[in-house]
Enzyme design. Sequence first.
Site: not given
Length: 692
Positions: A360, A481, A483, A675
Amino acid sequence: MTSTYHRTCRLDTDIPQRVVLVIGTSLKANLNRSAPPSSKFFSVKCTPNVQYRITPPPQDISHLSPIPLNGNSVLFISMGHASQNENDSKLSVRYYGENKEALGRAVLHLTAVEISLDVDADRDGIVEKNNPNKGSWKWGPDGHGAIVLVNCDSERTYLKKPDSEQDNISRVSDLKDMSLMVLRTRGPARLPEGYKLTMHISQGDAESVRVFRSGSPEVLNNTLRNLYNIFVKGYPLVLSSEVLSQEVPYLGGTAEMNFYVEGLRFPDKDFDGLISINLSLLEPICAGLPETPIFTDKVVFRVAPWIMTPNTLQPVEVFVCSTSDNYQFLKGMKNLVAKSGYKLKICHEYVNRGDRWMQDELEFGYIDSPHQRFPVVLDSPRDGELQDFPYEELLGPDFGYVTRVAHRKDVSSLDSFGNLEVSPPVIVDGKKFPLGRIIIGVAFPTATKGRNMTKVVQDFLWAQKVQEPIALFSDWLLVGHVDEFMTFVPAPDRKGFRLLLASPDAGYKLFRGLQNNGHGQAKLFDGLKDEEPLTVDEILNNKSLQAENNYVQSCIDWNRDVLKRELGLDDDDIIDLPILFKLVRGEQKEQDEEDEDEDEEEEEQEYRAVAYYPDMVNMIVLGKNLGIPKPFGPKVNGRCALEAEMCSLMEGLGLSCTFIDDFASYHKLLGEVHCGSNVRREPFEFKWWNLE
């Protein structure tokens, strides 16, 4: 500079003129305008190095006879090669009256010089001489135009800052990050009195570039030397935002002088990346009056864009954080990276201060030119406890740094770079994207309110041009997000990759298959500390959960259609992974965000989705090895059914699955393996400037 450039020259029958002429250009003199009154004829004589032509061409006149003077008679003068001495060539024009009596004579004493400001306009790493295309930019393999890098690495490792923010060249090694520009001259030992060369840029371009030169600092005056402290190892600063124009030495004879061009900022909303640098020859008029430019050579540079690297490129090193509670995760990552043969770099707790979300905080990319290439980290405006890591730990020699600063009130979870991905190369309706396309998550287009990636970051990404971004809908997720529901893995066939999408439908299909085969009492989360096990039957009987996943599937399907259209994909290019979600109430807050106005009434919070069990799509891709969140699914014959399905889907592509326990240290904190990790990869072989 081609001979199509004609400079107007005034003839004077009273005073002989001393004129400097640049090879490849010509002088243009209106013969009638300079003629004495009553002139009817003229003749021209010159020394061997001078060529001339007359328009309109004289008709049926012996070259020894005077030529009739017309109202539009024009004389063009050029020279074949550079002079060895000042004023060593000569041209004269005689004027005659009606009876061919002499009325006056204009004399030009000529000095010819060659001047060429040269760059690597054909992009082969060599500064060629006087490329005719050096003053413009064209994309493509048959294109032209020089390239300059933003000098955003740091040769200094102590009290460091990006080289572009320093006011001098701290080390000669820094020159390799700059673009070479060569001033080539040929002519007499010195220019005639009063003539001089000057290099100059516009105020707008000066914000984006600086120019240094090699040579002795003594050629510049003491005022500049003291004011800017610009002399380091003999590389004085020539042009900057404070110095838009600077005289440069004329060395005499056949000479070359090297200049070094340094980019200061990346293309952005207010900067298209193009920069012009000019070199002019100035001519004196008389003492006390400013000189006038009589010749200008121009070169154009484009600032190299920042380029992201997709999962299909070869990894170089993997970055993770060490925290007080992620031992299991770290152990799994170490084993995976060791097995894959790459470097693992661990950011320890005294640096990360408990912030484990390596993905991040930053995104790895690179910049490239024909003469130099190095990685550049893009630092997100998220600014958690990891905020110093990209600058303090990564910035260094041949490792650049760039960020975009946003107002804190404008920054949301969508500005974390789990929300910034890039596809492998694709072809869409015949249009090639050889560097892939950037993918970001935003609010739904029809939403009246919602979270979006901050404008300064979006503007930066769009301005790079070479990886045209795609905006997906990700605000339906609590963290928000991209992802969390998609990734790419390499594949040996089709387009060279597969798009993996989270799919509640695939999850329910798998669980119903287990139930139909008599495994309805198999349990999720079995044996996990502090987790209540759930049977397959309990999941399938939960109508509310089914409704929530129907909503999630509709959100993912909307993105699926966008991705198919924007990446030119077919259904066979997509693999659905069995992942369930649940809706929770509340908006994701950055962990360092403080509550404002505690007495203010709590705004109505919306329901957003989080993964029900570890989100297997949120994986790390290391070549053919995948590091996947261990899902702790129902076991059948001693094996997790979710892991078995994942292996079945991936092993058909020649990929190996390693399941990493991130449940307590990441999943429970609304993140997974991807992450908590980051990968620096090799650059593309494709050169961005060859983009059509």
